[in-house]
Design an enzyme around this catalytic site. Structure first.
Site, PDB file in Angstrom:
ATOM      1  N   ASP A  60     -13.228   0.171  10.934  1.00 57.82           N
ATOM      2  CA  ASP A  60     -13.559   0.351   9.577  1.00 57.82           C
ATOM      3  C   ASP A  60     -14.501  -0.453   9.108  1.00 57.82           C
ATOM      4  OD1 ASP A  60     -13.938   0.961   6.697  1.00 57.82           O
ATOM      5  OD2 ASP A  60     -11.975   1.276   6.395  1.00 57.82           O
ATOM      6  N   ALA A  79      -3.451 -11.607   0.732  1.00 53.55           N
ATOM      7  CA  ALA A  79      -4.533 -12.527   1.270  1.00 53.55           C
ATOM      8  C   ALA A  79      -5.605 -12.854   0.254  1.00 53.55           C
ATOM      9  CB  ALA A  79      -5.124 -12.155   2.676  1.00 53.55           C
ATOM     10  N   ASP A 100      -6.772  -4.029   6.720  1.00 50.86           N
ATOM     11  CA  ASP A 100      -7.042  -2.639   6.936  1.00 50.86           C
ATOM     12  C   ASP A 100      -7.179  -2.255   8.503  1.00 50.86           C
ATOM     13  OD1 ASP A 100      -7.248   0.119   7.055  1.00 50.86           O
ATOM     14  OD2 ASP A 100      -8.763  -0.003   5.192  1.00 50.86           O
ATOM     15  N   LYS A 141       0.871  -1.106  -0.147  1.00 51.79           N
ATOM     16  CA  LYS A 141       0.050  -0.011  -0.032  1.00 51.79           C
ATOM     17  C   LYS A 141       1.053   1.236   0.052  1.00 51.79           C
ATOM     18  CE  LYS A 141      -2.787   0.537   3.610  1.00 51.79           C
ATOM     19  NZ  LYS A 141      -4.166   0.684   4.245  1.00 51.79           N
TER      20      LYS A 141
END
EC number: 2.7.-.-
Length: 533
Positions: A368, A328, A387, A238
């Protein structure tokens, strides 16, 4: 807060990726070009052509082909495109200034057009915003293009507004932000390379065998690329957009001022405290070192859990603006609708069990609610969690009272719900009867799954509609902001309830909560707190 909660139960929770594989929800990308052996000058810099020094070109090709056989290739939205991110505050301010001018000119043109013979004013929408000249199709496109260009906090708010109900935001404005939610652009190669070099050093290629040039996911804060380590481990990297972390406050203020001026956002939608909380959460999400630490914490907490797993962090690819994690597989929760009723029930039961463990056992929650952060793998019957940027801790002074509010709702004790809400500092005790009744009713509605003696049918309830009807009273008569912990907590709980509803789960929740309740106070080695007099 109740506005956000009710709306969350009516809509999807953030950008839903298709086979998303890393903690960065969003649209997915076109077929990528690989940075790998013998593909480009950059590829050659990571090619290991000496024995024992890494993977050969055939190794990488076979690994990639094996990966493609395991799962469908993710793709970016058709609307996503390569576009430079304005990195300086001046350039970002210029983008908002250009939007303001464009909206004004667009509104003037719309008024002029409707004033001509044969023109007519629009009357759609129930919120009173439908006739706004600022909501023309041309202006809608201006808003979408600007938010997708600047990204960062501005795009995050746009995505949040996309889940609001049209009782509070006009259908036109809602459609605008829905387009924003589904369309995230990605930064050009040179800009991404600059971030990688600034964070990992000019020799960053030595850390990987290959890295795809085009991301498979792009969202508000960053974009995600698939890569391969020299030992054959598949990773997702990321990369944060430049300038977004430094522009959180100004982006939030500029966008909300512009929207309030032009399209009239409902009063109370973003109160002062909720804005401060939002800015803090965005700052957390921009700190990838913090996210890596949170991911490692959850990996330890859930190490022995039979149903949930957390990918490993790749430390050599972890900085403030770059985060590498084990890749994943699996499908997001919304794509589990075709599974058997029994499997769906098990997934939802485990999801609620996780929420209760996070809040009342770990007192540390990933808040989230994006469904793409929960990937179900049918082969192992496990869910991978992704996340962790929005993870946060909860103090016992909050959870001691909050668990009593839920217990009172589960027991059907309205008076105790009111009293414990005051203990929690949710209420002052001086609210109007109309407000107090609406608050208690909202809590009782949300407590229904934990009150049912048998399996609760999440798909048959009208939870969202009933809470939505209470929100106008809750907005008009609130005397104090709710505890800041509840903003993120209720988004997560609403997302869990919505997932259960979308998957039409039939699960017994009462025993699950009662067991959690007794375990909580046993771990606290004290008796439940009495209601304050």
């Amino acid at each position: 807060m109740w506005l956000e909660l009710g709306a969350m139960l009516r809509r999807t929770c953030g950008p839903l990726g298709r086979a998303v594989r890393l903690p960065c929800g969003g649209a997915l990308g076109p077929r990528p070009h690989w940075w790998g052996p013998c593909r480009s000058c950059l590829a050659q810099s990571v090619h290991q052509d000496q024995p024992g020094r890494g993977l050969s070109e055939d190794d990488i090709r076979r690994a990639r082909e094996a990966r493609l056989r395991k799962a469908p290739r993710p793709q970016l939205s058709d609307r996503s495109r390569e576009r430079k991110v304005p990195a300086s505050r001046i350039s970002r301010l210029a983008s908002f200034g250009g939007l303001a001018v464009g909206l004004g000119l667009g509104a003037l043109a719309e008024v002029t057009k409707k004033s001509l013979p044969g023109g007519s004013l629009q009357h759609e929408g129930v919120s009173g915003l439908g006739s706004s000249p600022f909501l023309s199709e041309a202006n809608a496109e201006r808003i979408v293009q600007t938010l997708c260009t600047v990204r960062g906090a501005a795009l995050k708010i746009g995505q949040m507004l996309s889940i609001q109900d049209n009782s509070f935001i006009s259908p036109q404005l809602q459609r605008i932000f829905e387009r924003v939610r589904q369309s995230a652009d990605f930064m050009p190669r040179w800009q991404m390379m600059r971030v990688l070099e600034e964070e990992l050093g000019k020799d960053w290629q030595d850390k990987v065998a290959s890295l795809e040039e085009v991301p498979f996911a792009a969202a508000s804060i960053g974009q995600v690329h698939q890569g391969l380590l020299k030992d054959g481990t598949e990773v997702a990297v990321k990369i944060q957009y430049p300038g977004v972390a430094q522009s959180i406050q100004s982006d939030v203020e500029n966008l909300l001022a512009l929207l309030k001026m032009s399209v009239g956002l409902p009063e109370g939608l973003f109160a002062e405290q909720s804005l401060q909380t939002l800015q803090q959460e965005l700052a957390w999400e921009c700190d990838y070192r913090r996210e890596a630490a949170c991911a490692q914490t959850f990996r330890k907490l859930l190490a022995d859990d039979p149903f949930f797993r957390v990918p490993a962090v790749v430390q050599e690819l972890c900085t403030t603006r770059v985060l590498g994690m084990e890749l994943a597989g699996g499908i997001p929760l919304d794509q589990c609708q075709g599974l058997s009723q029994d499997i769906r029930n098990q997934i939802c039961f485990q999801l609620l069990r996780l929420c209760l463990r996070e809040l009342f056992e770990f007192r540390f929650m990933q808040t989230d609610p994006n469904w793409a952060n929960f990937l179900y793998d049918a082969s192992s019957h496990q869910v991978t969690l992704l996340d962790f940027g929005a993870s946060r801790a909860f103090g016992t002074e909050f959870t001691d009272h909050y668990i009593e509010v839920v217990k009172a709702a589960a027991d059907g004790d309205r008076d105790r719900v009111l009293q414990k809400s005051q203990d929690l500092k949710f209420l002052t005790g001086f609210e109007t009867k109309a407000f107090s009744d609406a608050h208690v009713e909202a809590v009782m509605i949300l407590g229904e799954p934990f009150a049912a003696s048998g399996p609760y049918d999440f798909g048959a309830g009208e939870t969202a509609r009933r809470i939505q009807g209470l929100i106008p009273v809750l907005l008009r008569h609130r005397l104090r902001p709710p505890p800041e912990e509840t903003y993120a907590l209720h988004r997560k709980l609403a997302g869990a309830f919505l997932a259960c509803a979308r998957l039409h789960a039939h699960i017994a929740c009462r025993d699950l909560f009662q067991d959690t309740y007794h375990r909580y106070w046993a771990s606290r080695q004290t008796l439940p707190l009495p209601a304050a007099s």
